[in-house]
Design a protein around this motif. Sequence first.
Motif, PDB file in Angstrom:
ATOM      1  N   ARG A 152       0.772  -1.318   0.077  1.00 57.28           N
ATOM      2  CA  ARG A 152       0.045  -0.122   0.146  1.00 57.28           C
ATOM      3  C   ARG A 152       0.740   1.110   0.003  1.00 57.28           C
ATOM      4  O   ARG A 152       0.372   2.256   0.185  1.00 57.28           O
ATOM      5  N   ASN A 185     -10.529  -1.893   3.276  1.00 50.17           N
ATOM      6  CA  ASN A 185      -9.600  -2.122   4.500  1.00 50.17           C
ATOM      7  C   ASN A 185     -10.014  -2.286   5.855  1.00 50.17           C
ATOM      8  O   ASN A 185     -11.314  -2.080   5.799  1.00 50.17           O
ATOM      9  N   THR A 204      -4.654   4.828   7.263  1.00 51.03           N
ATOM     10  CA  THR A 204      -3.658   5.064   6.327  1.00 51.03           C
ATOM     11  C   THR A 204      -2.924   6.153   6.542  1.00 51.03           C
ATOM     12  O   THR A 204      -3.475   7.283   7.233  1.00 51.03           O
ATOM     13  N   HIS A 224      -1.402  10.141   1.868  1.00 50.09           N
ATOM     14  CA  HIS A 224      -1.173   9.428   0.423  1.00 50.09           C
ATOM     15  C   HIS A 224      -2.132  10.128  -0.532  1.00 50.09           C
ATOM     16  O   HIS A 224      -3.327  10.803  -0.118  1.00 50.09           O
ATOM     17  N   ASP A 252      -4.133   8.732  -4.059  1.00 52.06           N
ATOM     18  CA  ASP A 252      -4.399   7.471  -4.840  1.00 52.06           C
ATOM     19  C   ASP A 252      -3.835   7.230  -6.309  1.00 52.06           C
ATOM     20  O   ASP A 252      -3.779   8.535  -6.971  1.00 52.06           O
ATOM     21  N   ILE A 289     -15.951   6.362  -0.373  1.00 52.84           N
ATOM     22  CA  ILE A 289     -15.656   5.261   0.732  1.00 52.84           C
ATOM     23  C   ILE A 289     -16.841   5.044   1.750  1.00 52.84           C
ATOM     24  O   ILE A 289     -17.662   6.136   2.045  1.00 52.84           O
ATOM     25  N   LEU A 297     -10.985  10.753   8.751  1.00 53.94           N
ATOM     26  CA  LEU A 297     -10.082  10.853   7.632  1.00 53.94           C
ATOM     27  C   LEU A 297      -9.953  12.328   7.331  1.00 53.94           C
ATOM     28  O   LEU A 297     -10.996  13.084   7.310  1.00 53.94           O
ATOM     29  N   HIS A 327      -4.725  12.502   1.333  1.00 54.71           N
ATOM     30  CA  HIS A 327      -5.470  12.303   2.521  1.00 54.71           C
ATOM     31  C   HIS A 327      -4.875  11.037   3.332  1.00 54.71           C
ATOM     32  O   HIS A 327      -4.118  10.341   2.919  1.00 54.71           O
ATOM     33  N   ASN A 346      -5.552   8.852   7.521  1.00 57.49           N
ATOM     34  CA  ASN A 346      -6.485   8.751   8.901  1.00 57.49           C
ATOM     35  C   ASN A 346      -5.671   9.151  10.330  1.00 57.49           C
ATOM     36  O   ASN A 346      -4.373   8.755  10.189  1.00 57.49           O
ATOM     37  N   ARG A 397     -13.116  -1.234  12.051  1.00 59.68           N
ATOM     38  CA  ARG A 397     -13.485  -0.093  11.051  1.00 59.68           C
ATOM     39  C   ARG A 397     -13.193  -0.518   9.778  1.00 59.68           C
ATOM     40  O   ARG A 397     -12.140  -0.996   9.398  1.00 59.68           O
ATOM     41  N   SER A 444     -13.388   0.172   5.712  1.00 53.71           N
ATOM     42  CA  SER A 444     -13.904   0.992   4.783  1.00 53.71           C
ATOM     43  C   SER A 444     -13.561   0.480   3.434  1.00 53.71           C
ATOM     44  O   SER A 444     -12.641  -0.370   3.259  1.00 53.71           O
ATOM     45  N   VAL A 495     -13.630   1.202  -0.532  1.00 54.85           N
ATOM     46  CA  VAL A 495     -13.316   2.299  -1.281  1.00 54.85           C
ATOM     47  C   VAL A 495     -13.580   1.716  -2.836  1.00 54.85           C
ATOM     48  O   VAL A 495     -12.996   0.703  -3.409  1.00 54.85           O
TER      49      VAL A 495
HETATM   50  O1  AKG Z   1     -10.009   3.928   5.461  1.00 51.18           O
HETATM   51  C1  AKG Z   1     -10.268   5.441   4.926  1.00 51.18           C
HETATM   52  O2  AKG Z   1     -11.034   6.297   5.459  1.00 51.18           O
HETATM   53  C2  AKG Z   1      -9.424   5.732   3.902  1.00 51.18           C
HETATM   54  C3  AKG Z   1      -9.077   4.614   2.873  1.00 51.18           C
HETATM   55  C4  AKG Z   1      -7.966   5.208   1.760  1.00 51.18           C
HETATM   56  O3  AKG Z   1      -7.727   6.507   1.612  1.00 51.18           O
HETATM   57  C5  AKG Z   1      -7.600   4.102   0.912  1.00 51.18           C
HETATM   58  O4  AKG Z   1      -7.527   2.890   1.186  1.00 51.18           O
HETATM   59  O5  AKG Z   1      -6.777   4.661  -0.089  1.00 51.18           O
END
Ligand code: AKG
Length: 296
Positions: A80, A181, A186, A189, A191, A202, A215, A240, A242, A264, A266, A268
Amino acid sequence: MQIAEIRIRTRTAPDELALKRGKIALQSDWMLQLTGPCKVYRPDGKPLCVYLPGHMQKYADDEHVYSILHSLRSIKSGNRGLAGGTIAMQHGTQKRRYAVPVSTSIIGAIEDVSVFKYCRLTAWTGANLPQWEYLQSMLQHVAGALQTYVPARYAAQAAAAAATLPAWVVPGTPFTTITVNNTFPTGYHTDKGDLDAGFSAIACLRKGTYAGGELCFPEYKVAVDMQHGDLLLMDAHDWHGNAAIICACDKAVKTLCKNCQAERISVVSYFRTKMTKCGTPEEQLQKARDLLETKV
Ligand SMILES: O=C(O)CCC(=O)C(=O)O
């Protein structure tokens, strides 16, 4: 839904922003926390994000959706980059940084990246087709929000999806690929590999009790603490990341908490730019076989 519109200012100079690459967000990184439905515009007038609290509630509360997403936590990746974070280790006189394996998995389709020189459905997707199909109505709901709230980005992404073989697109959506995730923050970074003119989405699922995980967009000092069932549509090409996730047993966690089970997830959703160039699944399979033969 009544939705507030906010125009924000740049709050962090480029050199200061550069120092934050890969770092975990701190409370001092934001001045504004989004708490209600809103659309946030950057200083150049382009949309940064749309926050839709509770928009995914029905899907987040679906125990089968949860069990599928929860099961993905066992897939770990050290690929990642800045998002996964790194740890420093001393080797004699040298200090090296290593990627930390985190619970993150790619589902859906992916182009010919890394060692796999052919387009494909990811391994989990191919091996779990009923589960993958079950998740699709949730992804269609995400796509509906994108179309309603960010129509120009949706149109650009839908055009790219229309130019892609249907085998590589989630039916009824402009998404090719989903990253899931599980319970790690994170590092800051941007994307890579997704459509420049597109928008990411998300969705958040939460179990148990934890604090943090906000975030943050550090350039604009804006953050959102996504709750269970919330959806955030966003330009993932902006920086962005976390804040640390501190679970009820008072520990900062980088994986589902073994003590209190705080979690948690997420989800995406996005469109990978190079998918427009992928041939049919049969052609890709042949490519894979040919490659295997040249190796034997
Ligand atoms: O989990 C999140 O809030 C961000 C996830 C994210 O930015 C990513 O997976 O690139």
